[in-house]
Design an enzyme around this catalytic site. Structure first.
Site, PDB file in Angstrom:
ATOM      1  N   TYR A 199      -1.377   0.046  10.264  1.00 42.61           N
ATOM      2  CA  TYR A 199      -1.706  -0.629   9.001  1.00 42.61           C
ATOM      3  C   TYR A 199      -0.510  -0.549   8.042  1.00 42.61           C
ATOM      4  CZ  TYR A 199      -3.525  -1.117   4.271  1.00 42.61           C
ATOM      5  OH  TYR A 199      -3.700  -1.477   2.960  1.00 42.61           O
ATOM      6  N   THR A 209       0.821  -1.210   0.000  1.00 42.67           N
ATOM      7  CA  THR A 209       0.000   0.000   0.000  1.00 42.67           C
ATOM      8  C   THR A 209       0.856   1.262   0.000  1.00 42.67           C
ATOM      9  OG1 THR A 209      -1.503   1.283   1.402  1.00 42.67           O
ATOM     10  CG2 THR A 209      -0.095  -0.272   2.527  1.00 42.67           C
TER      11      THR A 209
HETATM   12  C1  UD1 Z   1      -6.291   4.770   3.093  1.00 43.10           C
HETATM   13  C2  UD1 Z   1      -4.969   4.091   2.977  1.00 43.10           C
HETATM   14  C3  UD1 Z   1      -5.047   2.935   2.045  1.00 43.10           C
HETATM   15  C4  UD1 Z   1      -6.136   2.011   2.496  1.00 43.10           C
HETATM   16  C5  UD1 Z   1      -7.440   2.797   2.539  1.00 43.10           C
HETATM   17  C6  UD1 Z   1      -8.591   1.948   3.057  1.00 43.10           C
HETATM   18  C7  UD1 Z   1      -3.183   5.656   3.410  1.00 43.10           C
HETATM   19  C8  UD1 Z   1      -2.185   6.576   2.823  1.00 43.10           C
HETATM   20  N1  UD1 Z   1      -3.961   5.013   2.533  1.00 43.10           N
HETATM   21  O1  UD1 Z   1      -6.526   5.491   1.898  1.00 43.10           O
HETATM   22  O2  UD1 Z   1      -3.829   2.241   2.002  1.00 43.10           O
HETATM   23  O3  UD1 Z   1      -6.249   0.931   1.639  1.00 43.10           O
HETATM   24  O4  UD1 Z   1      -7.310   3.894   3.424  1.00 43.10           O
HETATM   25  O5  UD1 Z   1      -8.524   1.705   4.376  1.00 43.10           O
HETATM   26  O6  UD1 Z   1      -3.267   5.496   4.598  1.00 43.10           O
HETATM   27  N2  UD1 Z   1     -12.727  11.214   2.650  1.00 43.10           N
HETATM   28  C9  UD1 Z   1     -13.718  12.119   2.959  1.00 43.10           C
HETATM   29  N3  UD1 Z   1     -14.941  11.634   3.338  1.00 43.10           N
HETATM   30  C10 UD1 Z   1     -15.205  10.295   3.412  1.00 43.10           C
HETATM   31  C11 UD1 Z   1     -14.183   9.379   3.080  1.00 43.10           C
HETATM   32  C12 UD1 Z   1     -12.952   9.871   2.715  1.00 43.10           C
HETATM   33  O7  UD1 Z   1     -13.511  13.328   2.920  1.00 43.10           O
HETATM   34  O8  UD1 Z   1     -16.341   9.934   3.777  1.00 43.10           O
HETATM   35  C13 UD1 Z   1     -11.420  11.718   2.216  1.00 43.10           C
HETATM   36  C14 UD1 Z   1     -10.260  11.273   3.103  1.00 43.10           C
HETATM   37  O9  UD1 Z   1     -10.072  12.215   4.123  1.00 43.10           O
HETATM   38  C15 UD1 Z   1      -9.113  11.251   2.097  1.00 43.10           C
HETATM   39  C16 UD1 Z   1      -9.769  10.868   0.781  1.00 43.10           C
HETATM   40  O10 UD1 Z   1     -11.164  11.154   0.943  1.00 43.10           O
HETATM   41  O11 UD1 Z   1      -8.558  12.528   1.965  1.00 43.10           O
HETATM   42  C17 UD1 Z   1      -9.625   9.415   0.431  1.00 43.10           C
HETATM   43  O12 UD1 Z   1      -9.959   8.634   1.580  1.00 43.10           O
HETATM   44  P1  UD1 Z   1     -10.137   7.044   1.530  1.00 43.10           P
HETATM   45  O13 UD1 Z   1     -10.961   6.703   0.336  1.00 43.10           O
HETATM   46  O14 UD1 Z   1     -10.597   6.613   2.876  1.00 43.10           O
HETATM   47  O15 UD1 Z   1      -8.676   6.481   1.259  1.00 43.10           O
HETATM   48  P2  UD1 Z   1      -7.279   6.881   1.942  1.00 43.10           P
HETATM   49  O16 UD1 Z   1      -7.459   7.281   3.348  1.00 43.10           O
HETATM   50  O17 UD1 Z   1      -6.577   7.813   1.034  1.00 43.10           O
END
Ligand code: UD1
Length: 347
Positions: free
Chosen positions: A159, A135
């Site tokens: 993780y 990851t």
């Molecule tokens: C993270 C992990 C990745 C893991 C994934 C699933 C890191 C760098 N990456 O990705 O390896 O497989 O989680 O557990 O740690 N967001 C919102 N609202 C929401 C959901 C997300 O604003 O309801 C934003 C988050 O703050 C982030 C972006 O969308 O900035 C992407 O989030 P997400 O899809 O959860 O993935 P990551 O956190 O990037």
């Protein structure tokens, strides 16, 4: 050095999101026999059933499934005793970042300890090739953008650390066993679903932005929360490199062929090399669904880096991997189609 001809591949976590899409492509495009091990904790029997249907209509390799837990070392060893595998693709893992902060030992047990045992069994039973799901979380807050495979690793949650430790164990194991080699794929933000809409991301409590947005479109969630709009980015929200699951799956096929033809170890980032902000993703989901759902800005989520974009030159140049679905609208559309399919068929 074409020293290997794969026949039989073990896939752990094959009932889950990424594993099932890779198996689907293996069944469609290769002749390998496939054995799945999955404990069905976040994967589904119906996904296995769909894969079996795809297997029976493709007339390529065979597919068998063991409902087993990698923590059951004796049970897993029995599977190695009654099969000969040529390669392992290891997906099975816990992947929720906040949960890993609250319950780190679950992550070190399920990810690092069970991976260590799997590598040990490969060494014991002469399985010489290992393809490992890692990851972008191994980079933590990366020191450069786009992120290269040589960018220093510095995970900021258990993780990411549990995966980085597994990477290191693979490296150390291969140092002392000349017949063991591996490829590590570091995934950026994986999203979307099977283009034919037969499988997708089924786990209901997923936290991923694109899945959560699709669930909001179909009314399963009241509103979408944006975790912070005060980041140092063009619109204040975090930027991520979203890769379509079909392209990520094809990267695995390329990596397997590479392992088959070469006795080397390697690490590749899997992403498109450009990103979208949270707001851009949400607007795209609204656009493709023609739905205007409610969004609210809430405080930042702990541990979110502002910017995470892959440098993908290495995988393109070394594996000749070419993405085919680098299109945010398509990613959102396929994710949404799968959410609708699950409602329609009460999946
Ligand atoms: C993270 C992990 C990745 C893991 C994934 C699933 C890191 C760098 N990456 O990705 O390896 O497989 O989680 O557990 O740690 N967001 C919102 N609202 C929401 C959901 C997300 O604003 O309801 C934003 C988050 O703050 C982030 C972006 O969308 O900035 C992407 O989030 P997400 O899809 O959860 O993935 P990551 O956190 O990037």
């Amino acid at each position: 050095m074409g020293d290997y001809n794969f026949m039989h591949i073990l896939v752990t976590g094959g009932a889950g999101y990424i594993g099932s899409h890779v198996i689907k492509q293996l069944l469609e495009y290769t002749n390998y026999d496939i054995t799945i091990i999955d404990n069905l904790s976040t994967g589904y029997q119906r996904t296995i059933d769909t894969l079996k249907q795809i297997a029976s209509s493709s007339s390529n390799g065979t597919l068998q499934f063991y409902h087993a837990d990698l923590a059951d070392f004796k049970g897993i060893e029995k599977i190695f005793l009654s099969n000969h595998f040529d390669a392992v693709i290891h997906f099975a893992a816990s992947i929720v970042v906040p949960e890993s902060v609250e319950n780190p030992l679950k992550y070190y047990m399920n990810n690092t300890v069970n991976t260590t045992n799997l590598i040990h069994l490969c060494n014991q039973y002469n399985v010489g090739k290992f393809l490992f799901s890692s990851t972008a979380a191994v980079y933590g807050e990366p020191s450069e953008t786009p992120v290269k495979e040589t960018t220093p690793t510095n995970p900021i949650n258990p993780y990411g650390m549990s995966k980085l430790m597994s990477e290191r164990i693979l490296q150390d194991a291969s140092e002392v066993n000349p017949n063991f080699s591996f490829v590590i794929l570091r995934y950026f933000n994986v999203a979307g679903a099977d283009i034919k809409n037969r499988i997708g991301q089924s786990f209901p409590n997923a936290t991923h932005l694109i899945k959560v947005s699709a669930q909001t479109v179909i009314g399963q969630r009241e509103k979408l929360s944006i975790f912070g709009d005060d980041y140092d980015t063009y619109d204040g929200t975090c930027i991520r490199d979203y890769i379509h699951i079909e392209d990520l799956a094809s990267a695995h096929i390329s990596a397997l062929h590479y392992l088959e033809a070469n006795h080397v170890n390697n690490i590749f980032n899997c992403g498109y090399g450009h990103g979208f902000s949270v707001r851009e993703v949400v607007e795209t989901m609204k656009d493709v669904s023609e739905t205007d759902f409610t969004i609210e800005v809430v405080p930042r989520r702990a541990g979110d880096p502002a910017l995470l974009i892959a440098d993908n030159m290495k995988i393109k140049n070394t594996l000749n991997w070419e993405p085919k679905f680098d299109n945010l609208k398509l990613i959102c559309t396929t994710a949404l189609n799968w959410e609708k399919e699950m409602i329609l068929h009460e999946i």
